[in-house]
Scaffold this motif. Structure first.
Motif, PDB file in Angstrom:
ATOM      1  N   ASP A  85     -17.875 -45.322 -21.266  1.00 19.61           N
ATOM      2  CA  ASP A  85     -16.652 -44.612 -20.913  1.00 19.61           C
ATOM      3  C   ASP A  85     -15.482 -45.577 -20.736  1.00 19.61           C
ATOM      4  O   ASP A  85     -15.638 -46.792 -20.869  1.00 19.61           O
ATOM      5  CB  ASP A  85     -16.854 -43.712 -19.685  1.00 19.61           C
ATOM      6  N   ARG A  86     -14.312 -45.041 -20.478  1.00 17.50           N
ATOM      7  CA  ARG A  86     -13.087 -45.852 -20.368  1.00 17.50           C
ATOM      8  C   ARG A  86     -13.146 -46.858 -19.232  1.00 17.50           C
ATOM      9  O   ARG A  86     -12.410 -47.835 -19.231  1.00 17.50           O
ATOM     10  CB  ARG A  86     -11.873 -44.936 -20.185  1.00 17.50           C
ATOM     11  N   PHE A 113     -19.243 -39.900 -17.242  1.00 15.66           N
ATOM     12  CA  PHE A 113     -17.902 -39.552 -17.716  1.00 15.66           C
ATOM     13  C   PHE A 113     -17.615 -38.053 -17.643  1.00 15.66           C
ATOM     14  O   PHE A 113     -16.500 -37.630 -17.929  1.00 15.66           O
ATOM     15  CB  PHE A 113     -17.672 -40.070 -19.142  1.00 15.66           C
TER      16      PHE A 113
END
Length: 170
Positions: A85-86, A113
């Motif tokens: 994920d980010r 996420f």
């Protein structure tokens, strides 16, 4: 004449050619594939996909098409699908010992996420599938036309089987 060289256009051209018909396919881009393609950004060595990123066993029409064009042997199904994920956190999706479609519930709940609303929406979608099957709705997944079949398993049991990737040419 087929306008558009995306998956639908390519699949239609293939089906018509298999029936002995002459096919002319028109595509406005330099390469066919439509949204199922990739590109190599300037200064970057690896291609980036902007296509279907996950191929599941329930995607029988796409698997049938891959068989028709001779690339099905390059599809490798994986037991787990890992996401980054980010925030740099890893999560993975894979089947548990539970019966389908519940087999993914443990890993879906652990996906970092997805927030609680996302997880609830997924749970509702699975519940709707189970209700449809219980009400005599679609019970099998079948590509028709002799493609890969899921047999007499309920359609929900093949919805999110382990994902796959298409291997690069050897």
């Amino acid at each position: 004449m087929i306008i558009g060289g995306g998956l639908a256009g390519l699949s239609a051209a293939c089906a018509l050619a298999e029936r002995g018909l002459g096919v002319t396919l028109y595509e406005s881009r330099r390469q066919v594939g439509g949204r199922a393609a990739s590109f190599t950004p300037p200064g970057h060595g690896a291609p980036v996909d902007f296509c279907q990123h996950v191929l599941m066993r329930c995607c029988t029409n796409l698997l049938d098409f891959y068989g028709r064009i001779g690339v099905l042997d390059r599809v490798a199904f994986r037991p787990r699908l890992t996401f980054l994920d980010r925030e740099g956190r890893l999560s993975s999706l894979g089947a548990s010992a539970l019966p389908a479609p519940l087999h993914l519930a443990p890993s879906l709940l652990r996906l970092k996420f997805l927030g609680p609303r996302d997880k609830l929406a997924i749970a509702r979608a699975f519940a709707a599938m189970l209700r449809e099957i219980g009400d005599g709705g679609p019970e099998t997944g079948d590509a028709g036309d002799g493609g890969p079949e899921t047999g007499d398993r309920p359609a929900a049991s093949c919805v999110l089987h382990p994902a796959s990737c298409v291997l690069p040419p050897a």
